[in-house]
Scaffold this active site. Structure first.
Site, short mmCIF file in Angstrom:
data_model
loop_
_atom_site.label_atom_id
_atom_site.label_comp_id
_atom_site.label_asym_id
_atom_site.label_seq_id
_atom_site.Cartn_x
_atom_site.Cartn_y
_atom_site.Cartn_z
N HIS A 173 38.31 37.48 40.52
CA HIS A 173 36.91 37.47 40.06
C HIS A 173 35.96 36.95 41.15
O HIS A 173 36.25 36.04 41.89
CB HIS A 173 36.77 36.65 38.78
CG HIS A 173 37.27 35.24 38.86
ND1 HIS A 173 37.05 34.32 37.86
CD2 HIS A 173 37.94 34.58 39.83
CE1 HIS A 173 37.59 33.16 38.20
NE2 HIS A 173 38.14 33.31 39.38
N GLY A 174 34.80 37.61 41.20
CA GLY A 174 33.76 37.21 42.14
C GLY A 174 33.97 37.68 43.56
O GLY A 174 33.15 37.38 44.44
#
Length: 358
Positions: A247-248
Site C-alpha cells: 500500500h502507498g
C-alpha cells in the site's frame, strides 16, 4: 494470413535480402521454424541456429550472415521488428462475444449483474457472471470477462480488458487500454496494523489504487490500496504474474516487473525500472529512474538512478558477481583455512610455541 516477404519487410521496416516473392504465414522460434515461417535472432545465444534453421526468413541485425536459401530481414532493432511481424501475421487476441438472447447496442449477457446506476460507453462487452457495482463507470469498448468484479464507484477508461476472476475494489481508477489478467486483484486492503498490547489492530485503508494508461497486469497479481491517498502504477508499466505491491507504493512509467516480485509499502520507484524475478523491495525506499534489479535480489536501501544491483542484500552488480564467485566454494576455502591453521600449529609446536605470525 499469408504475405509476401517484400510486403512484410515494408510493414516492419526491415531491409530484405532474398526472394521477396516467397510467402510466409506465421512466426516461429529459430530452432523450430519451417518453410513458410519467419523467425528472428535477438539473443546471441541462438546464433548457431542461423546455419541450421528451416525458416523461410530470419529477422536479424544489419550485417548478419544467415543460411543459404534463407532470406534475411535486416532491422535496426530485430526484436521490435519481430514484434511488428507478430502483429502483421498473427494480430492480437480477438475477444469472444457474450452469449445473448437478443442483439443489443452493448453486448451484455443476461446473466451479468449490473447495477442500475453503473454507466458504460459504447460497444462494451460484459460476459455471464460478471458484476458491475453501484456508480461504476466504464469507457467505450471495454470487455469484462465471466466472473470478473468491478466495484462500487470504479472509474475505467476506454478499451480496457478485465479477464475472468479479476477483481477491482471500490473507488479505484483504471486508465485507458489497461489489461487485467485472470484473478488479478486491484485495491484490496493494505497490510496495515498497529500492534497494541499484543494485538494487531487493523488500520482503515481509506485510499485507492490508480492505474494509468497502457498498463498490463499479469494473472494473480495483487495491488493494495493505500491507507491514505493512493497506490499508483505509471503509464506503460507491465507486470508478469504473481506480483504483490504494498500500500502507498508509487511505480513510475514504463517499468517491467517479472514474476514473483514483491514490493513493500510506501516505495517510490522511478521510470523505466526493471525488477527481475523474485526480487524483493523493503518498504519506504526510493528507487531511481532506469535502475535494474537482478532476479532474487533483496533491495534494502535506496538505489540511485541508473544503477544495476544484485544479491542479498542488493549491491552494485559487478561487486555482487565477485562475491558470488567467492561464495561458490566457501566449503573449499574453509578446508584450506583449516589446513593452514594445522600447519601453523605444527610450526609453532616445532619452535616451542614461539609465535610465528610475524
Amino acid at each position: 494470413m499469408a504475405i509476401r516477404l517484400e510486403e512484410l519487410a515494408q510493414k516492419i521496416g526491415a531491409t530484405l535480402h532474398g526472394d521477396g516473392a516467397i510467402e510466409v504465414h506465421s512466426c516461429a522460434p529459430i530452432d523450430r521454424a519451417q518453410a513458410g515461417e519467419v523467425s528472428f535472432l535477438a539473443n546471441k545465444k541462438y546464433t548457431a541456429h542461423l546455419t541450421t534453421t528451416n525458416a523461410s526468413a530470419v529477422i536479424v541485425a544489419s550485417g548478419t550472415t544467415v543460411k543459404t536459401g534463407v532470406a534475411a530481414l535486416e532491422a535496426v532493432d530485430p526484436y521490435f521488428a519481430f514484434r511488428q511481424a507478430m502483429v502483421v501475421l498473427h494480430g492480437f487476441r480477438k475477444h469472444p462475444a457474450p452469449m445473448l438472447a437478443s442483439p443489443k447496442k452493448n453486448s451484455i449477457s443476461e446473466r451479468a449483474v449490473i447495477h442500475v446506476t453503473a454507466r458504460m460507453g459504447e460497444d462494451c462487452a460484459v460476459h455471464a457472471g460478471a458484476v458491475i457495482e453501484d456508480g461504476a463507470t466504464l469507457g467505450a469498448r471495454c470487455v469484462i470477462y465471466p466472473n470478473a468484479y468491478v466495484g462500487q464507484g470504479v472509474r475505467m477508461g476506454d478499451d480496457c480488458v478485465v479477464y475472468p476472476g479479476a477483481c477491482i475494489y471500490d473507488g479505484c481508477v483504471i486508465g485507458n487500454r489497461v489489461h487485467l489478467h485472470a484473478n488479478a486483484v486491484i485495491g484490496s486492503d493494505g497490510f496495515g496494523y498497529a500492534t497494541h498490547q499484543g494485538r494487531h489492530e487493523k488500520i482503515p485503508q481509506s485510499g485507492i489504487v490508480v492505474i494509468e494508461d497502457d498498463v498490463e497486469i499479469g494473472s494473480c497479481c495483487v495491488i493494495e490500496r493505500a491507507a491514505m491517498q493512493e497506490t499508483r502504477i505509471g503509464a506503460g508499466t507491465k507486470f508478469a504474474d504473481l506480483i504483490s505491491i504494498g500500500h502507498g507504493t508509487r511505480i513510475g512509467k514504463h517499468c517491467l516487473l517479472v514474476s514473483l516480485v514483491g514490493i513493500s509499502g510506501s516505495v517510490n520507484m522511478g521510470n523505466y525500472v526493471v525488477l527481475g524475478g523474485q526480487a524483493g523491495v523493503t518498504g519506504h525506499l526510493s528507487i531511481g529512474d532506469g535502475v535494474q534489479v537482478a532476479g532474487k535480489a533483496a533491495v534494502v536501501s535506496d538505489i540511485p538512478e541508473g544503477m544495476r544491483v544484485a544479491g542479498v542484500p542488493a549491491i552494485e552488480s559487478e561487486a555482487a558477481l565477485r562475491n558470488h564467485l567467492v561464495f561458490r566454494d566457501l566449503y573449499g576455502m574453509s578446508r584450506k583455512l583449516k589446513s593452514l591453521e594445522r600447519e601453523v600449529a605444527k610450526l609453532q609446536a616445532a619452535q616451542g610455541g614461539t609465535d610465528t605470525s610475524s
